[in-house]
Write a protein that holds these residues in place. Structure first.
Motif, PDB file in Angstrom:
ATOM      1  N   GLN A  72       0.809  -1.220   0.000  1.00  0.00           N
ATOM      2  CA  GLN A  72       0.000   0.000   0.000  1.00  0.00           C
ATOM      3  C   GLN A  72       0.842   1.271   0.000  1.00  0.00           C
ATOM      4  O   GLN A  72       0.309   2.369  -0.149  1.00  0.00           O
ATOM      5  N   SER A  73       2.165   1.128   0.137  1.00  0.00           N
ATOM      6  CA  SER A  73       3.030   2.304   0.261  1.00  0.00           C
ATOM      7  C   SER A  73       3.090   3.109  -1.027  1.00  0.00           C
ATOM      8  O   SER A  73       2.919   2.593  -2.129  1.00  0.00           O
ATOM      9  N   GLU A  74       3.366   4.383  -0.880  1.00  0.00           N
ATOM     10  CA  GLU A  74       3.515   5.280  -2.030  1.00  0.00           C
ATOM     11  C   GLU A  74       4.662   4.824  -2.936  1.00  0.00           C
ATOM     12  O   GLU A  74       4.558   4.862  -4.159  1.00  0.00           O
ATOM     13  N   VAL A  75       5.758   4.369  -2.327  1.00  0.00           N
ATOM     14  CA  VAL A  75       6.924   3.914  -3.082  1.00  0.00           C
ATOM     15  C   VAL A  75       6.571   2.735  -3.987  1.00  0.00           C
ATOM     16  O   VAL A  75       6.892   2.729  -5.172  1.00  0.00           O
ATOM     17  N   PHE A  76       5.885   1.753  -3.428  1.00  0.00           N
ATOM     18  CA  PHE A  76       5.498   0.584  -4.218  1.00  0.00           C
ATOM     19  C   PHE A  76       4.492   0.970  -5.297  1.00  0.00           C
ATOM     20  O   PHE A  76       4.626   0.559  -6.460  1.00  0.00           O
ATOM     21  N   GLN A  77       3.486   1.738  -4.932  1.00  0.00           N
ATOM     22  CA  GLN A  77       2.450   2.118  -5.889  1.00  0.00           C
ATOM     23  C   GLN A  77       3.024   2.930  -7.056  1.00  0.00           C
ATOM     24  O   GLN A  77       2.610   2.757  -8.199  1.00  0.00           O
ATOM     25  N   LYS A  78       3.995   3.788  -6.771  1.00  0.00           N
ATOM     26  CA  LYS A  78       4.646   4.574  -7.827  1.00  0.00           C
ATOM     27  C   LYS A  78       5.384   3.657  -8.806  1.00  0.00           C
ATOM     28  O   LYS A  78       5.267   3.804 -10.028  1.00  0.00           O
ATOM     29  N   ALA A  79       6.147   2.700  -8.280  1.00  0.00           N
ATOM     30  CA  ALA A  79       6.887   1.763  -9.137  1.00  0.00           C
ATOM     31  C   ALA A  79       5.922   0.886  -9.928  1.00  0.00           C
ATOM     32  O   ALA A  79       6.125   0.658 -11.128  1.00  0.00           O
ATOM     33  N   LEU A  80       4.872   0.418  -9.279  1.00  0.00           N
ATOM     34  CA  LEU A  80       3.886  -0.425  -9.959  1.00  0.00           C
ATOM     35  C   LEU A  80       3.243   0.327 -11.117  1.00  0.00           C
ATOM     36  O   LEU A  80       3.113  -0.209 -12.223  1.00  0.00           O
ATOM     37  N   LYS A  81       2.850   1.557 -10.889  1.00  0.00           N
ATOM     38  CA  LYS A  81       2.239   2.362 -11.946  1.00  0.00           C
ATOM     39  C   LYS A  81       3.214   2.581 -13.102  1.00  0.00           C
ATOM     40  O   LYS A  81       2.838   2.460 -14.274  1.00  0.00           O
ATOM     41  N   ALA A  82       4.473   2.865 -12.781  1.00  0.00           N
ATOM     42  CA  ALA A  82       5.476   3.077 -13.830  1.00  0.00           C
ATOM     43  C   ALA A  82       5.653   1.825 -14.682  1.00  0.00           C
ATOM     44  O   ALA A  82       5.786   1.909 -15.912  1.00  0.00           O
ATOM     45  N   VAL A  83       5.637   0.663 -14.041  1.00  0.00           N
ATOM     46  CA  VAL A  83       5.772  -0.597 -14.788  1.00  0.00           C
ATOM     47  C   VAL A  83       4.522  -0.848 -15.631  1.00  0.00           C
ATOM     48  O   VAL A  83       4.617  -1.133 -16.832  1.00  0.00           O
ATOM     49  N   ILE A  84       3.356  -0.747 -15.029  1.00  0.00           N
ATOM     50  CA  ILE A  84       2.109  -1.024 -15.751  1.00  0.00           C
ATOM     51  C   ILE A  84       1.943  -0.091 -16.945  1.00  0.00           C
ATOM     52  O   ILE A  84       1.520  -0.510 -18.018  1.00  0.00           O
ATOM     53  N   ASP A  85       2.292   1.176 -16.760  1.00  0.00           N
ATOM     54  CA  ASP A  85       2.099   2.171 -17.817  1.00  0.00           C
ATOM     55  C   ASP A  85       3.138   2.096 -18.938  1.00  0.00           C
ATOM     56  O   ASP A  85       2.875   2.564 -20.045  1.00  0.00           O
ATOM     57  N   ASN A  86       4.323   1.512 -18.658  1.00  0.00           N
ATOM     58  CA  ASN A  86       5.429   1.643 -19.612  1.00  0.00           C
ATOM     59  C   ASN A  86       6.139   0.363 -20.019  1.00  0.00           C
ATOM     60  O   ASN A  86       7.000   0.407 -20.899  1.00  0.00           O
ATOM     61  N   VAL A  87       5.829  -0.755 -19.383  1.00  0.00           N
ATOM     62  CA  VAL A  87       6.580  -1.987 -19.625  1.00  0.00           C
ATOM     63  C   VAL A  87       5.631  -3.080 -20.109  1.00  0.00           C
ATOM     64  O   VAL A  87       4.585  -3.307 -19.502  1.00  0.00           O
ATOM     65  N   ARG A  88       6.038  -3.751 -21.170  1.00  0.00           N
ATOM     66  CA  ARG A  88       5.266  -4.902 -21.650  1.00  0.00           C
ATOM     67  C   ARG A  88       5.766  -6.146 -20.922  1.00  0.00           C
ATOM     68  O   ARG A  88       6.860  -6.631 -21.202  1.00  0.00           O
ATOM     69  N   ILE A  89       4.960  -6.617 -19.991  1.00  0.00           N
ATOM     70  CA  ILE A  89       5.275  -7.853 -19.270  1.00  0.00           C
ATOM     71  C   ILE A  89       4.605  -8.989 -20.018  1.00  0.00           C
ATOM     72  O   ILE A  89       3.383  -9.050 -20.122  1.00  0.00           O
ATOM     73  N   ILE A  90       5.426  -9.877 -20.536  1.00  0.00           N
ATOM     74  CA  ILE A  90       4.929 -10.988 -21.343  1.00  0.00           C
ATOM     75  C   ILE A  90       4.316 -12.058 -20.450  1.00  0.00           C
ATOM     76  O   ILE A  90       3.284 -12.649 -20.773  1.00  0.00           O
ATOM     77  N   GLU A  91       4.958 -12.289 -19.313  1.00  0.00           N
ATOM     78  CA  GLU A  91       4.478 -13.319 -18.385  1.00  0.00           C
ATOM     79  C   GLU A  91       4.933 -12.956 -16.984  1.00  0.00           C
ATOM     80  O   GLU A  91       6.005 -12.383 -16.799  1.00  0.00           O
ATOM     81  N   ARG A  92       4.107 -13.299 -15.993  1.00  0.00           N
ATOM     82  CA  ARG A  92       4.464 -13.033 -14.597  1.00  0.00           C
ATOM     83  C   ARG A  92       3.886 -14.132 -13.722  1.00  0.00           C
ATOM     84  O   ARG A  92       2.738 -14.548 -13.900  1.00  0.00           O
ATOM     85  N   HIS A  93       4.713 -14.617 -12.788  1.00  0.00           N
ATOM     86  CA  HIS A  93       4.278 -15.614 -11.809  1.00  0.00           C
ATOM     87  C   HIS A  93       4.812 -15.199 -10.446  1.00  0.00           C
ATOM     88  O   HIS A  93       5.985 -14.835 -10.322  1.00  0.00           O
ATOM     89  N   GLY A  94       3.961 -15.254  -9.438  1.00  0.00           N
ATOM     90  CA  GLY A  94       4.409 -14.912  -8.090  1.00  0.00           C
ATOM     91  C   GLY A  94       3.847 -15.881  -7.066  1.00  0.00           C
ATOM     92  O   GLY A  94       2.701 -16.324  -7.192  1.00  0.00           O
ATOM     93  N   THR A  95       4.670 -16.196  -6.075  1.00  0.00           N
ATOM     94  CA  THR A  95       4.261 -17.111  -5.018  1.00  0.00           C
ATOM     95  C   THR A  95       4.732 -16.571  -3.679  1.00  0.00           C
ATOM     96  O   THR A  95       5.868 -16.114  -3.552  1.00  0.00           O
ATOM     97  N   LEU A  96       3.851 -16.631  -2.691  1.00  0.00           N
ATOM     98  CA  LEU A  96       4.181 -16.270  -1.313  1.00  0.00           C
ATOM     99  C   LEU A  96       4.338 -17.566  -0.524  1.00  0.00           C
ATOM    100  O   LEU A  96       3.452 -18.422  -0.529  1.00  0.00           O
ATOM    101  N   TYR A  97       5.496 -17.720   0.115  1.00  0.00           N
ATOM    102  CA  TYR A  97       5.780 -18.904   0.924  1.00  0.00           C
ATOM    103  C   TYR A  97       5.816 -18.514   2.394  1.00  0.00           C
ATOM    104  O   TYR A  97       6.386 -17.481   2.753  1.00  0.00           O
ATOM    105  N   THR A  98       5.249 -19.358   3.234  1.00  0.00           N
ATOM    106  CA  THR A  98       5.357 -19.210   4.677  1.00  0.00           C
ATOM    107  C   THR A  98       6.519 -20.084   5.119  1.00  0.00           C
ATOM    108  O   THR A  98       6.561 -21.275   4.818  1.00  0.00           O
TER     109      THR A  98
END
Length: 111
Positions: A72-98
Motif C-alpha cells: 500500500q506504500s507510495e513507493v510501491f504504488q509509484k513503481a507499480l504504476k510506472a511498470v504497468i504504464d510503460n513496460v510490456r510484461i509478457i508473463e508473470r508468476h508470483g508465489t508467497l511462501y510461509t
C-alpha cells in the motif's frame, strides 16, 4: 541481530526485450527504498542467466503486516504504476511462501 524471513515472495517477470531498461528505471529507486522498510529482510531483483528477458524478484519479510504495508506504500504504488504504464510484461508468476524454519546451506568445497 539478524532478522528472519517468515514470509518469502518469489516472482518472475518475462519482460519484452525492448522494455528491459524501462523496467530497470521504473523499479531501481523502489528497490533501494524497499530494502530500508521496517520488516523487510531482503529484496533482490536479478536477471536469469539463461533467459536475459526474465527477471526474478526474491523478497523476505518478517510478517504479513509488513508485506501489506509495503503493497500500500507510495513507493510501491509509484513503481507499480510506472511498470504497468510503460513496460510490456509478457508473463508473470508470483508465489508467497510461509517459512517454517531456516538453515544455512552454504556447502564446503571438497578437496
Amino acid at each position: 541481530m539478524n532478522k528472519k524471513a517468515n514470509f518469502v515472495v518469489h516472482t518472475t517477470y518475462t519482460i519484452h526485450p525492448d522494455d528491459k531498461q524501462t523496467f530497470i528505471d521504473a523499479v531501481k529507486e523502489h528497490i533501494v527504498l524497499t530494502r530500508e522498510v521496517e520488516g523487510n529482510v531482503y529484496y533482490h531483483f536479478s536477471w536469469d542467466m539463461i533467459d536475459p528477458n526474465t527477471c526474478v524478484l526474491a523478497e523476505g519479510w518478517v510478517d504479513q503486516a509488513a508485506i501489506d504495508k509495503q503493497l500500500q506504500s507510495e513507493v510501491f504504488q509509484k513503481a507499480l504504476k510506472a511498470v504497468i504504464d510503460n513496460v510490456r510484461i509478457i508473463e508473470r508468476h508470483g508465489t508467497l511462501y510461509t517459512v517454517s524454519g531456516e538453515t544455512d546451506i552454504i556447502p564446503e568445497v571438497a578437496e
